[in-house]
Design a protein around this motif. Structure first.
Motif, mmCIF file in Angstrom:
data_model
loop_
_atom_site.group_PDB
_atom_site.id
_atom_site.type_symbol
_atom_site.label_atom_id
_atom_site.label_comp_id
_atom_site.label_asym_id
_atom_site.label_seq_id
_atom_site.Cartn_x
_atom_site.Cartn_y
_atom_site.Cartn_z
ATOM 1 N N GLU A 109 -5.748 3.938 4.181
ATOM 2 C CA GLU A 109 -6.709 4.997 3.873
ATOM 3 C C GLU A 109 -5.991 6.329 4.022
ATOM 4 O OE1 GLU A 109 -10.768 6.715 5.898
ATOM 5 O OE2 GLU A 109 -10.566 4.536 5.744
ATOM 6 N N ASP A 110 -6.164 7.232 3.048
ATOM 7 C CA ASP A 110 -5.299 8.416 3.033
ATOM 8 C C ASP A 110 -5.540 9.374 4.203
ATOM 9 O OD1 ASP A 110 -7.694 9.547 2.216
ATOM 10 O OD2 ASP A 110 -6.988 10.102 0.221
ATOM 11 N N GLU A 111 -6.631 9.218 4.944
ATOM 12 C CA GLU A 111 -6.831 10.065 6.122
ATOM 13 C C GLU A 111 -5.838 9.725 7.233
ATOM 14 O OE1 GLU A 111 -10.367 12.071 8.737
ATOM 15 O OE2 GLU A 111 -10.804 10.212 7.657
ATOM 16 N N PHE A 112 -5.346 8.482 7.224
ATOM 17 C CA PHE A 112 -4.447 8.042 8.290
ATOM 18 C C PHE A 112 -3.091 7.546 7.783
ATOM 19 C CE2 PHE A 112 -8.854 7.020 9.727
ATOM 20 C CZ PHE A 112 -8.961 8.029 10.677
ATOM 21 N N GLY A 113 -2.923 7.409 6.477
ATOM 22 C CA GLY A 113 -1.670 6.908 5.917
ATOM 23 C C GLY A 113 -1.098 7.867 4.891
ATOM 24 N N LEU A 114 0.228 7.909 4.813
ATOM 25 C CA LEU A 114 0.911 8.869 3.956
ATOM 26 C C LEU A 114 1.306 8.290 2.597
ATOM 27 C CD1 LEU A 114 3.377 10.607 6.442
ATOM 28 C CD2 LEU A 114 1.286 11.566 5.461
ATOM 29 N N ARG A 115 1.127 9.096 1.558
ATOM 30 C CA ARG A 115 1.659 8.867 0.216
ATOM 31 C C ARG A 115 1.351 7.471 -0.314
ATOM 32 N NH1 ARG A 115 4.871 12.388 2.839
ATOM 33 N NH2 ARG A 115 6.133 10.833 3.900
ATOM 34 N N LEU A 116 0.080 7.137 -0.261
ATOM 35 C CA LEU A 116 -0.374 5.846 -0.766
ATOM 36 C C LEU A 116 -0.755 5.965 -2.245
ATOM 37 C CD1 LEU A 116 -2.648 5.113 2.297
ATOM 38 C CD2 LEU A 116 -0.536 3.879 1.739
ATOM 39 N N PRO A 117 -0.602 4.899 -3.023
ATOM 40 C CA PRO A 117 -1.032 4.957 -4.425
ATOM 41 C C PRO A 117 -2.525 5.233 -4.569
ATOM 42 C CG PRO A 117 0.367 3.047 -4.052
ATOM 43 C CD PRO A 117 0.053 3.623 -2.700
ATOM 44 N N ALA A 118 -3.314 4.764 -3.599
ATOM 45 C CA ALA A 118 -4.751 5.007 -3.574
ATOM 46 C C ALA A 118 -5.252 4.756 -2.163
ATOM 47 C CB ALA A 118 -5.473 4.098 -4.563
ATOM 48 N N SER A 119 -6.460 5.268 -1.880
ATOM 49 C CA SER A 119 -7.054 5.114 -0.560
ATOM 50 C C SER A 119 -8.048 3.963 -0.585
ATOM 51 C CB SER A 119 -7.764 6.410 -0.156
ATOM 52 O OG SER A 119 -8.282 6.334 1.154
ATOM 53 N N LEU A 120 -7.825 2.980 0.292
ATOM 54 C CA LEU A 120 -8.697 1.813 0.362
ATOM 55 C C LEU A 120 -9.562 1.883 1.620
ATOM 56 C CD1 LEU A 120 -6.700 0.812 -1.826
ATOM 57 C CD2 LEU A 120 -6.891 -1.463 -0.807
ATOM 58 N N SER A 121 -10.812 1.493 1.480
ATOM 59 C CA SER A 121 -11.736 1.479 2.608
ATOM 60 C C SER A 121 -11.460 0.261 3.488
ATOM 61 C CB SER A 121 -13.175 1.423 2.102
ATOM 62 O OG SER A 121 -13.416 0.164 1.486
ATOM 63 N N LEU A 122 -12.067 0.246 4.672
ATOM 64 C CA LEU A 122 -11.943 -0.920 5.548
ATOM 65 C C LEU A 122 -12.525 -2.168 4.887
ATOM 66 C CD1 LEU A 122 -12.758 0.526 9.094
ATOM 67 C CD2 LEU A 122 -10.550 -0.333 8.295
ATOM 68 N N ASP A 123 -13.588 -2.004 4.124
ATOM 69 C CA ASP A 123 -14.163 -3.157 3.424
ATOM 70 C C ASP A 123 -13.165 -3.704 2.402
ATOM 71 O OD1 ASP A 123 -16.521 -3.119 4.845
ATOM 72 O OD2 ASP A 123 -17.618 -1.939 3.341
ATOM 73 N N ASP A 124 -12.489 -2.799 1.679
ATOM 74 C CA ASP A 124 -11.471 -3.232 0.718
ATOM 75 C C ASP A 124 -10.341 -3.968 1.437
ATOM 76 O OD1 ASP A 124 -12.778 -2.108 -1.450
ATOM 77 O OD2 ASP A 124 -11.703 -0.204 -1.299
ATOM 78 N N ILE A 125 -9.905 -3.401 2.555
ATOM 79 C CA ILE A 125 -8.805 -4.005 3.306
ATOM 80 C C ILE A 125 -9.204 -5.378 3.834
ATOM 81 C CG2 ILE A 125 -7.343 -3.739 5.360
ATOM 82 C CD1 ILE A 125 -7.452 -0.696 4.871
ATOM 83 N N ARG A 126 -10.454 -5.514 4.253
ATOM 84 C CA ARG A 126 -10.933 -6.821 4.723
ATOM 85 C C ARG A 126 -10.891 -7.853 3.595
ATOM 86 N NH1 ARG A 126 -13.851 -8.348 9.026
ATOM 87 N NH2 ARG A 126 -14.381 -6.183 9.563
ATOM 88 N N THR A 127 -11.379 -7.476 2.432
ATOM 89 C CA THR A 127 -11.380 -8.398 1.287
ATOM 90 C C THR A 127 -9.971 -8.832 0.932
ATOM 91 O OG1 THR A 127 -13.390 -7.369 0.394
ATOM 92 C CG2 THR A 127 -12.052 -8.660 -1.133
ATOM 93 N N LEU A 128 -9.051 -7.872 0.899
ATOM 94 C CA LEU A 128 -7.673 -8.173 0.539
ATOM 95 C C LEU A 128 -6.986 -9.012 1.616
ATOM 96 C CD1 LEU A 128 -5.444 -7.804 -1.512
ATOM 97 C CD2 LEU A 128 -4.923 -5.578 -0.487
ATOM 98 N N THR A 129 -7.283 -8.715 2.879
ATOM 99 C CA THR A 129 -6.687 -9.471 3.980
ATOM 100 C C THR A 129 -7.162 -10.924 3.961
ATOM 101 O OG1 THR A 129 -6.528 -7.473 5.338
ATOM 102 C CG2 THR A 129 -6.400 -9.572 6.483
#
Length: 306
Positions: A29-49
């Motif tokens: 998520e771009d609030e806590f990570g640098l230079r990402l292609p896009a910002s993913l929510s925790l729900d998105d990260i859960r689905t992908l994980t």
């Protein structure tokens, strides 16, 4: 053991990268990570994980932003969210975040990532002795320096083998300030198409964009170490990163397939110069035409870098 890590700009792209043979997808998520292609929510990260784990793969999350007090105050619920999801690791560069991980017994392993500052085995090992399970090496290191770090590091180290290199970050909104100064409308940052060029070198292309973390300027050449994978493998540098911040959509998936083919060739003992040349030619055809490719600092003499 070789590991191929690639950035993902969406859940669907992340799934496609894993299906293509990538071992680990890198999101955040771009609030806590640098230079990402896009910002993913925790729900998105859960689905992908969940998808990654169902397929024997991993998800790493970027928590490597420059943390001011306002971010530090917000980050604990985010770390707890990542823990509940069960992500495999997070990249962290701020000692304040590492302190919170330990203080609150957050069980997610962390990989040390302080960007340009990770330039020696001593620094890698300092953080390894304080819990880091790996480190992301600076992208301005030569082969001789990388090899020396690998020989001395006590945890795995990650090397960028494809993608853009950030050469400057300011927390200030420099693009907005500039257009305000010349009294023109600030262009959209979503497509990330702005760049700087040197007046006497019109072919230079220093990409620049602005986001919640400030202003980022990138080197005119993107890194491509496909021709040097043999050297990396011989040195034991086998954790390879693909950064798709400027290679969007299907493009980064096709590029990832080339590195998957290379990885499989090494694992099967059939890597060759001819295969390296063929894969490199295909990579050049897929790479964005407006962006140059080079081996960066890899082949430079450390004593001659200025």
């Amino acid at each position: 053991m070789m590991e191929l890590i690639a950035t993902a700009e969406s859940v669907e792209q992340g799934k496609s990268l894993l299906d293509a043979g990538v071992d680990t997808v890198y999101v955040g998520e771009d609030e806590f990570g640098l230079r990402l292609p896009a910002s993913l929510s925790l729900d998105d990260i859960r689905t992908l994980t969940d998808y990654a784990h169902d397929n024997g793969k991993q998800v790493h999350v970027a928590v490597n932003a420059l943390m001011h007090n306002d971010r530090i105050e917000k980050i604990l619920p985010y770390l707890e969210g990542l823990e509940s999801i069960g992500v495999d690791a997070m990249t962290v560069g701020d000692p304040g975040v590492i302190h919170l991980l330990k203080k609150n017994n957050i069980s997610v392993p962390y990989i040390y990532d302080a960007q340009v500052m990770v330039t020696s085995a001593n620094q890698v090992n300092f953080w390894a002795k304080r819990g880091a399970v790996g480190a992301v090496l600076a992208r301005e290191l030569t082969y001789e320096e990388l090899k020396m770090i690998q020989e001395q590091a006590i945890v795995p180290v990650e090397v960028l083998v494809y993608g853009a290199t950030c050469i400057h970050q300011s927390k200030r909104p420099l693009v907005r300030n500039y257009f305000g100064y010349i009294q023109e409308k600030t262009p959209s940052m979503e497509e990330r198409q702005l760049f700087l060029a040197e007046p006497k070198k019109e072919d230079t292309h220093y990409s620049i964009y602005e986001d919640i973390n400030g202003t980022h300027i990138f080197a005119t050449d993107d890194v491509n170490l496909m021709p040097q994978l043999g050297k990396l493998a011989d040195a034991g540098l086998t954790r390879w990163k693909l950064d798709g911040v400027f290679a969007r959509g299907e493009r980064i998936i096709e590029i990832a397939r080339l590195f998957v083919e290379a990885k499989q060739a090494f694992e099967n003992g059939i890597w060759s110069d001819d295969l390296s040349i063929r894969l490199n030619e295909r990579l050049h055809s897929l790479h964005p035409h407006e962006r140059a490719l080079s081996e960066g600092f890899f082949l430079k003499d450390p004593t001659e870098i200025q």
